[in-house]
Every structure is written in structure tokens, then in C-alpha cells.
Motif scaffolding. Structure first.
Motif, PDB file in Angstrom:
ATOM      1  N   GLU A   1      16.574   3.792  -9.362  1.00  0.00           N
ATOM      2  CA  GLU A   1      17.234   2.534  -9.725  1.00  0.00           C
ATOM      3  C   GLU A   1      17.146   1.494  -8.603  1.00  0.00           C
ATOM      4  N   ARG A   2      16.814   1.926  -7.406  1.00  0.00           N
ATOM      5  CA  ARG A   2      16.684   1.000  -6.280  1.00  0.00           C
ATOM      6  C   ARG A   2      15.232   0.695  -5.938  1.00  0.00           C
ATOM      7  N   CYS A   3      14.306   1.189  -6.753  1.00  0.00           N
ATOM      8  CA  CYS A   3      12.878   1.039  -6.462  1.00  0.00           C
ATOM      9  C   CYS A   3      12.139   0.401  -7.639  1.00  0.00           C
ATOM     10  N   ALA A   4      11.140  -0.381  -7.315  1.00  0.00           N
ATOM     11  CA  ALA A   4      10.210  -0.904  -8.313  1.00  0.00           C
ATOM     12  C   ALA A   4       8.806  -0.731  -7.756  1.00  0.00           C
ATOM     13  N   TYR A   5       7.871  -0.306  -8.596  1.00  0.00           N
ATOM     14  CA  TYR A   5       6.495  -0.094  -8.158  1.00  0.00           C
ATOM     15  C   TYR A   5       5.564  -0.927  -9.030  1.00  0.00           C
ATOM     16  N   GLU A   6       4.769  -1.768  -8.377  1.00  0.00           N
ATOM     17  CA  GLU A   6       3.969  -2.759  -9.090  1.00  0.00           C
ATOM     18  C   GLU A   6       2.536  -2.784  -8.565  1.00  0.00           C
TER      19      GLU A   6
ATOM     20  N   ARG B   1      16.845  -2.671  -1.734  1.00  0.00           N
ATOM     21  CA  ARG B   1      16.037  -2.813  -2.937  1.00  0.00           C
ATOM     22  C   ARG B   1      14.589  -2.764  -2.484  1.00  0.00           C
ATOM     23  N   LEU B   2      13.894  -1.681  -2.798  1.00  0.00           N
ATOM     24  CA  LEU B   2      12.527  -1.476  -2.331  1.00  0.00           C
ATOM     25  C   LEU B   2      11.533  -1.746  -3.449  1.00  0.00           C
ATOM     26  N   THR B   3      10.538  -2.567  -3.151  1.00  0.00           N
ATOM     27  CA  THR B   3       9.413  -2.792  -4.053  1.00  0.00           C
ATOM     28  C   THR B   3       8.159  -2.248  -3.390  1.00  0.00           C
ATOM     29  N   GLY B   4       7.469  -1.357  -4.080  1.00  0.00           N
ATOM     30  CA  GLY B   4       6.203  -0.838  -3.581  1.00  0.00           C
ATOM     31  C   GLY B   4       5.060  -1.466  -4.355  1.00  0.00           C
ATOM     32  N   VAL B   5       4.057  -1.948  -3.640  1.00  0.00           N
ATOM     33  CA  VAL B   5       2.885  -2.534  -4.286  1.00  0.00           C
ATOM     34  C   VAL B   5       1.654  -1.759  -3.847  1.00  0.00           C
ATOM     35  N   ASP B   6       0.772  -1.469  -4.796  1.00  0.00           N
ATOM     36  CA  ASP B   6      -0.438  -0.718  -4.489  1.00  0.00           C
ATOM     37  C   ASP B   6      -1.525  -1.149  -5.462  1.00  0.00           C
ATOM     38  N   ILE B   7      -2.766  -1.003  -5.027  1.00  0.00           N
ATOM     39  CA  ILE B   7      -3.894  -1.395  -5.865  1.00  0.00           C
ATOM     40  C   ILE B   7      -4.237  -0.326  -6.900  1.00  0.00           C
ATOM     41  N   SER B   8      -3.689   0.889  -6.728  1.00  0.00           N
ATOM     42  CA  SER B   8      -4.028   2.018  -7.584  1.00  0.00           C
ATOM     43  C   SER B   8      -2.918   2.336  -8.578  1.00  0.00           C
TER      44      SER B   8
ATOM     45  N   GLY C   1       0.833  -1.197   0.000  1.00  0.00           N
ATOM     46  CA  GLY C   1       0.000   0.000   0.000  1.00  0.00           C
ATOM     47  C   GLY C   1       0.866   1.244   0.000  1.00  0.00           C
ATOM     48  N   CYS C   2       1.811   1.301  -0.926  1.00  0.00           N
ATOM     49  CA  CYS C   2       2.836   2.352  -0.907  1.00  0.00           C
ATOM     50  C   CYS C   2       2.307   3.731  -1.252  1.00  0.00           C
ATOM     51  N   GLY C   3       1.140   3.821  -1.911  1.00  0.00           N
ATOM     52  CA  GLY C   3       0.628   5.128  -2.306  1.00  0.00           C
ATOM     53  C   GLY C   3       1.655   5.882  -3.146  1.00  0.00           C
ATOM     54  N   PRO C   4       1.852   7.178  -2.891  1.00  0.00           N
ATOM     55  CA  PRO C   4       2.817   7.953  -3.673  1.00  0.00           C
ATOM     56  C   PRO C   4       4.268   7.721  -3.263  1.00  0.00           C
ATOM     57  N   GLY C   5       4.487   6.849  -2.280  1.00  0.00           N
ATOM     58  CA  GLY C   5       5.831   6.358  -2.018  1.00  0.00           C
ATOM     59  C   GLY C   5       6.672   7.076  -0.987  1.00  0.00           C
ATOM     60  N   TYR C   6       6.172   8.126  -0.361  1.00  0.00           N
ATOM     61  CA  TYR C   6       7.033   8.946   0.492  1.00  0.00           C
ATOM     62  C   TYR C   6       7.623   8.192   1.682  1.00  0.00           C
ATOM     63  N   LEU C   7       6.856   7.320   2.321  1.00  0.00           N
ATOM     64  CA  LEU C   7       7.396   6.601   3.472  1.00  0.00           C
ATOM     65  C   LEU C   7       8.600   5.769   3.068  1.00  0.00           C
ATOM     66  N   GLY C   8       8.449   4.971   2.027  1.00  0.00           N
ATOM     67  CA  GLY C   8       9.555   4.139   1.585  1.00  0.00           C
ATOM     68  C   GLY C   8      10.756   4.957   1.137  1.00  0.00           C
ATOM     69  N   LEU C   9      10.502   6.078   0.482  1.00  0.00           N
ATOM     70  CA  LEU C   9      11.596   6.913  -0.005  1.00  0.00           C
ATOM     71  C   LEU C   9      12.334   7.588   1.146  1.00  0.00           C
ATOM     72  N   GLU C  10      11.606   8.026   2.166  1.00  0.00           N
ATOM     73  CA  GLU C  10      12.260   8.578   3.346  1.00  0.00           C
ATOM     74  C   GLU C  10      13.031   7.493   4.097  1.00  0.00           C
ATOM     75  N   TRP C  11      12.469   6.279   4.120  1.00  0.00           N
ATOM     76  CA  TRP C  11      13.170   5.163   4.770  1.00  0.00           C
ATOM     77  C   TRP C  11      14.481   4.852   4.057  1.00  0.00           C
ATOM     78  N   ILE C  12      14.472   4.857   2.725  1.00  0.00           N
ATOM     79  CA  ILE C  12      15.692   4.586   1.966  1.00  0.00           C
ATOM     80  C   ILE C  12      16.804   5.562   2.365  1.00  0.00           C
TER      81      ILE C  12
END
Length: 228
Positions: free
Chosen positions: A106-111, A81-88, A62-73
Motif C-alpha cells: 500500500e506504500r509502493c507503486a511500480y511503474e 511513499r515509494l515509487t519504483g520505476v524500471d524499463i522492464s 531502476g528498481c528491478g525486483p525492488g529489494y533495495l527499496g523494500l529494505e529501505w522502507i
């Protein structure tokens, strides 16, 4: 939030379809960017780091626009290597733009995917985390079991969300920092979120039976480790 009679109002389930469409994704992106810029996202980053999720192959559910994961990185201590998955799909488009802006694309994938049937094989990820999505999952037992399934033995997880029994002062503070046209959705999310006893009941049925549940000012945190 407590009801007028002093007790906690009953839970009112929310849609499990996520926030769909480019317009709503843009508004949500703006809200999350404001939260980040005010420093209020750091509490969630700290929760993830305290769960010992500091590096490796990680799934954000449920990464949404990704800010949490990006701040965590930015604060991770090792190779990531971060993969974000979201229904939208619209949220994923925003996340890819933001990852590029952060300089970590380059370290992120969104699916695109549904937490009730994650599109990954067993043990695919070392760790996983999620924020502000638990209340949207129509079957939280199945969703949490899916997160457990895609983790390797010894993998850490951290699931954070709102809680329905936050105090009125906290509720008013959070609402005041959300754009007026997003406030109905925020109130809906509060009404559909869980209290600690409900989360503990869900965990007894899910695979994450050893999880620790902690109340924080603005929500609740579920954290633990997949047993070998």
C-alpha cells in the motif's frame, strides 16, 4: 577491474535495454534475494540513509525486483511513499510480488519508464535513489539531469553503482556469490561501469554539479542535494 598490465581497462558500454523477460527477471530476483539474505544489501541501504533519505515521497530509479527499496522502507524513520520505476515490465511484476510479501504494497507503486525521459513532472518527488543501473544508461548526463529535474528544491539523491577498478579479491568474492549463469552478465556490468574520474566528468555536464563522489569497496556512490 585492473587489467593484466596493472592499469584500468577501458570502458565497454552495456545495453541500455535492462534485463527483460520473465526468466531473467526470476533469476535476477533470486540473486538479489540471496544478497539480501546474506546481509550484503545493507551497505546500500546505509548509503541511502547517510544521504539523508529517510522518509517522504521517494523515487527508486531502476528498481528491478525492488529489494533495495523494500529494505529501505523497513528502516525509514518517517512516513514513506515509494515509487519504483524500471524499463522492464517483468522486473516490475517481481517487485509488486515482493512488496506484497513485505507487507508494504500500500506504500509502493511500480511503474514502467525510461530514466532518459522519466514520466513525472518537475519536482514530483522529495528524494530519489538508484543502485546498479548507472552503467546501463546510454546517456548518463541526461539520466542524472532527469533525476535532478523530478526532485523538489532541497531534495536528496543517492546513485550507487559498481566501479570498473574494484580489486581482484572483491571481484572474485562478488562473482563467487552469483549463480554461474548470471556471471557473464556480472562481468559485462563491471566492464561497463565507471571509475571515479569518469563519474566526476559526467557530473560536470549534468545538473548534479554539487554532488559528492565516494568510492566504496564494491562500487561508487554519488550523493547530494538539489539546491533551492
Amino acid at each position: 577491474m585492473n587489467s593484466a598490465r596493472g592499469g584500468v581497462a577501458g570502458r565497454i558500454p552495456e545495453t541500455d535495454e535492462g534485463l527483460q523477460g520473465d526468466d531473467i527477471a526470476l533469476k535476477y530476483d533470486e540473486m538479489q534475494r540471496h544478497i539480501r539474505d546474506q546481509g550484503w544489501l545493507q551497505e546500500k541501504v546505509d548509503d541511502v540513509l547517510r544521504a539523508d533519505i529517510t522518509c517522504g515521497s521517494v523515487l527508486e530509479v531502476g528498481c528491478g525486483p525492488g529489494y533495495l527499496g523494500l529494505e529501505w522502507i523497513k528502516q525509514a524513520t518517517g512516513a514513506v511513499r515509494l515509487t519504483g520505476v524500471d524499463i522492464s515490465p517483468a522486473m516490475l511484476r517481481r517487485a509488486r510480488v515482493n512488496a506484497d510479501e513485505y507487507g508494504v504494497a500500500e506504500r509502493c507503486a511500480y511503474e514502467c519508464g525510461d530514466v532518459l525521459d522519466l514520466p513525472y513532472e518537475d519536482g514530483r518527488f522529495e528524494h530519489a535513489f538508484s543502485a546498479s543501473s548507472l552503467h546501463e544508461w546510454s546517456d548518463p548526463v541526461r539520466a542524472l539531469s532527469e533525476i535532478h529535474r523530478i526532485l523538489r528544491p532541497g531534495g536528496r539523491y543517492c546513485v550507487m553503482d559498481l566501479r570498473r577498478d574494484i580489486d581482484r579479491t572483491t571481484f572474485q568474492f562478488m562473482k563467487a556469490n552469483i549463480a554461474a549463469d548470471m556471471r557473464p552478465g556480472f562481468r559485462s556490468s563491471i566492464r561497463s561501469s565507471y571509475v571515479r574520474s569518469e563519474v566526476e566528468a559526467v557530473l560536470r555536464e549534468a545538473a548534479l554539479t554539487t554532488a559528492a563522489v565516494t568510492e566504496v569497496q564494491m562500487g561508487i556512490v554519488i550523493a547530494g542535494r538539489k539546491e533551492a
